[in-house]
Design a protein around this motif. Sequence first.
Motif, PDB file in Angstrom:
ATOM      1  N   GLN A  38       5.655  -3.455  -1.821  1.00 53.28           N
ATOM      2  CA  GLN A  38       5.466  -2.149  -2.417  1.00 53.28           C
ATOM      3  C   GLN A  38       6.613  -1.256  -1.992  1.00 53.28           C
ATOM      4  OE1 GLN A  38       1.944   0.132  -1.341  1.00 53.28           O
ATOM      5  NE2 GLN A  38       1.987   1.225  -3.299  1.00 53.28           N
ATOM      6  N   SER A  41       6.081   4.580  -3.135  1.00 50.70           N
ATOM      7  CA  SER A  41       5.504   5.310  -4.270  1.00 50.70           C
ATOM      8  C   SER A  41       5.480   4.514  -5.571  1.00 50.70           C
ATOM      9  CB  SER A  41       6.241   6.629  -4.502  1.00 50.70           C
ATOM     10  OG  SER A  41       6.070   7.466  -3.401  1.00 50.70           O
ATOM     11  N   GLN A  42       5.740   3.215  -5.495  1.00 52.67           N
ATOM     12  CA  GLN A  42       5.653   2.403  -6.702  1.00 52.67           C
ATOM     13  C   GLN A  42       4.452   1.468  -6.618  1.00 52.67           C
ATOM     14  OE1 GLN A  42       9.310   0.428  -7.802  1.00 52.67           O
ATOM     15  NE2 GLN A  42      10.570   2.147  -7.153  1.00 52.67           N
ATOM     16  N   GLY A  43       4.132   0.815  -7.729  1.00 50.07           N
ATOM     17  CA  GLY A  43       3.066  -0.167  -7.717  1.00 50.07           C
ATOM     18  C   GLY A  43       3.486  -1.423  -6.982  1.00 50.07           C
ATOM     19  N   PRO A  44       2.531  -2.118  -6.365  1.00 44.95           N
ATOM     20  CA  PRO A  44       2.873  -3.381  -5.703  1.00 44.95           C
ATOM     21  C   PRO A  44       3.500  -4.369  -6.681  1.00 44.95           C
ATOM     22  CG  PRO A  44       0.686  -2.650  -5.037  1.00 44.95           C
ATOM     23  CD  PRO A  44       1.126  -1.753  -6.161  1.00 44.95           C
TER      24      PRO A  44
ATOM     25  N   GLN B  37      -4.610   4.221  -3.846  1.00 42.15           N
ATOM     26  CA  GLN B  37      -3.962   4.311  -2.532  1.00 42.15           C
ATOM     27  C   GLN B  37      -3.923   5.769  -2.130  1.00 42.15           C
ATOM     28  OE1 GLN B  37       0.164   3.007  -2.286  1.00 42.15           O
ATOM     29  NE2 GLN B  37      -0.195   2.241  -0.215  1.00 42.15           N
ATOM     30  N   VAL B  43      -3.528   0.002  -0.028  1.00 42.48           N
ATOM     31  CA  VAL B  43      -3.946  -0.104  -1.426  1.00 42.48           C
ATOM     32  C   VAL B  43      -5.341  -0.720  -1.429  1.00 42.48           C
ATOM     33  CG1 VAL B  43      -3.446  -1.163  -3.648  1.00 42.48           C
ATOM     34  CG2 VAL B  43      -1.564  -0.414  -2.182  1.00 42.48           C
ATOM     35  N   MET B  89      -2.990   7.852  -5.344  1.00 45.00           N
ATOM     36  CA  MET B  89      -2.274   7.135  -6.409  1.00 45.00           C
ATOM     37  C   MET B  89      -3.230   6.106  -6.968  1.00 45.00           C
ATOM     38  SD  MET B  89       0.917   7.806  -7.205  1.00 45.00           S
ATOM     39  CE  MET B  89       1.869   6.323  -7.590  1.00 45.00           C
ATOM     40  N   PHE B  91      -3.448   2.798  -9.336  1.00 46.13           N
ATOM     41  CA  PHE B  91      -2.642   1.743  -9.938  1.00 46.13           C
ATOM     42  C   PHE B  91      -3.514   0.889 -10.847  1.00 46.13           C
ATOM     43  CE2 PHE B  91       1.113   2.520  -7.590  1.00 46.13           C
ATOM     44  CZ  PHE B  91       0.768   2.786  -6.275  1.00 46.13           C
ATOM     45  N   PHE B 107       1.408  -4.909 -11.583  1.00 46.80           N
ATOM     46  CA  PHE B 107       0.953  -3.551 -11.342  1.00 46.80           C
ATOM     47  C   PHE B 107       1.788  -2.552 -12.128  1.00 46.80           C
ATOM     48  CE2 PHE B 107      -2.078  -3.712  -7.764  1.00 46.80           C
ATOM     49  CZ  PHE B 107      -1.982  -5.047  -7.441  1.00 46.80           C
ATOM     50  N   GLY B 108       1.124  -1.483 -12.539  1.00 51.77           N
ATOM     51  CA  GLY B 108       1.824  -0.375 -13.167  1.00 51.77           C
ATOM     52  C   GLY B 108       2.435   0.543 -12.120  1.00 51.77           C
ATOM     53  N   PRO B 109       3.165   1.559 -12.567  1.00 52.63           N
ATOM     54  CA  PRO B 109       3.850   2.465 -11.639  1.00 52.63           C
ATOM     55  C   PRO B 109       2.919   3.470 -10.969  1.00 52.63           C
ATOM     56  CG  PRO B 109       4.224   3.152 -13.894  1.00 52.63           C
ATOM     57  CD  PRO B 109       3.468   1.857 -13.968  1.00 52.63           C
ATOM     58  N   GLY B 110       1.698   3.585 -11.474  1.00 50.60           N
ATOM     59  CA  GLY B 110       0.730   4.465 -10.838  1.00 50.60           C
ATOM     60  C   GLY B 110       0.638   5.839 -11.473  1.00 50.60           C
ATOM     61  N   ARG B 112      -0.392   9.619 -10.019  1.00 50.32           N
ATOM     62  CA  ARG B 112      -0.745  10.417  -8.837  1.00 50.32           C
ATOM     63  C   ARG B 112      -1.757  11.469  -9.248  1.00 50.32           C
ATOM     64  NH1 ARG B 112       0.683  10.871  -3.980  1.00 50.32           N
ATOM     65  NH2 ARG B 112       2.540   9.572  -4.219  1.00 50.32           N
TER      66      ARG B 112
END
Lengths: 112, 116
Positions: A38, A41-44, B37, B43, B89, B91, B107-110, B112
């Motif tokens: 990870q 601040s990004q997705g895993p 998260q 997570v 966040m 996801f 996974f996507g970028p999330g 917030r």
Amino acid sequence: DAKTTQPTSMDCAEGRAANLPCNHSTISGNEYVYWYRQIHSQGPQYIIHGLKNNETNEMASLIITEDRKSSTLILPHATLRDTAVYYCIVRVPSGGYQKVTFGTGTKLQVIP
Amino acid sequence: EPEVTQTPSHQVTQMGQEVILRCVPISNHLYFYWYRQILGQKVEFLVSFYNNEISEKSEIFDDQFSVERPDGSNFTLKIRSTKLEDSAMYFCASSDLGLQSSYEQYFGPGTRLTVT
């Protein structure tokens, strides 16, 4: 799921190989080792997985010891973009859905 | 390369309001997930979804949460009445039906979510 132990943090010089260890001494015969990371601040992101043979893909190599009680993720030429938290996860794969259970991982800092 | 997308990237809402977080999974994937998260924490799995129903949910996923696949492409997470502790966040992830690769989730970028 077998429990894994990883160092909390590691540093690596840019351009050098980053070797991230994972201990999974209670792993059972049908459990695979998976690595995710990870970036802040990004997705895993899935990296690689293996059962007992060493594996390599475009991102990394996975070395699993013969007794399968530990493994090492190798990033052959670390770049600043490889700075991230790396998660080692042990799990039996099966068809269908599988939630990913993340631990605290290893925070890898790649230093210029 | 196909990817999971999420909208919005940042959502600010007041406590007690309803929010809907949206995700577009990879098109040929069959399994969909939501994770969250909280800042500085791990997570955490919330829910998995397959064949238009929930496959598994965690203790976090209480009656305030719901998921839906309203059409062939979107996957949504609704929080009915947000609380301050829902700030995190979120996801979205998806995976296909493969055996050995079934743990390879994308996974996507999330999104917030900030609850004030």
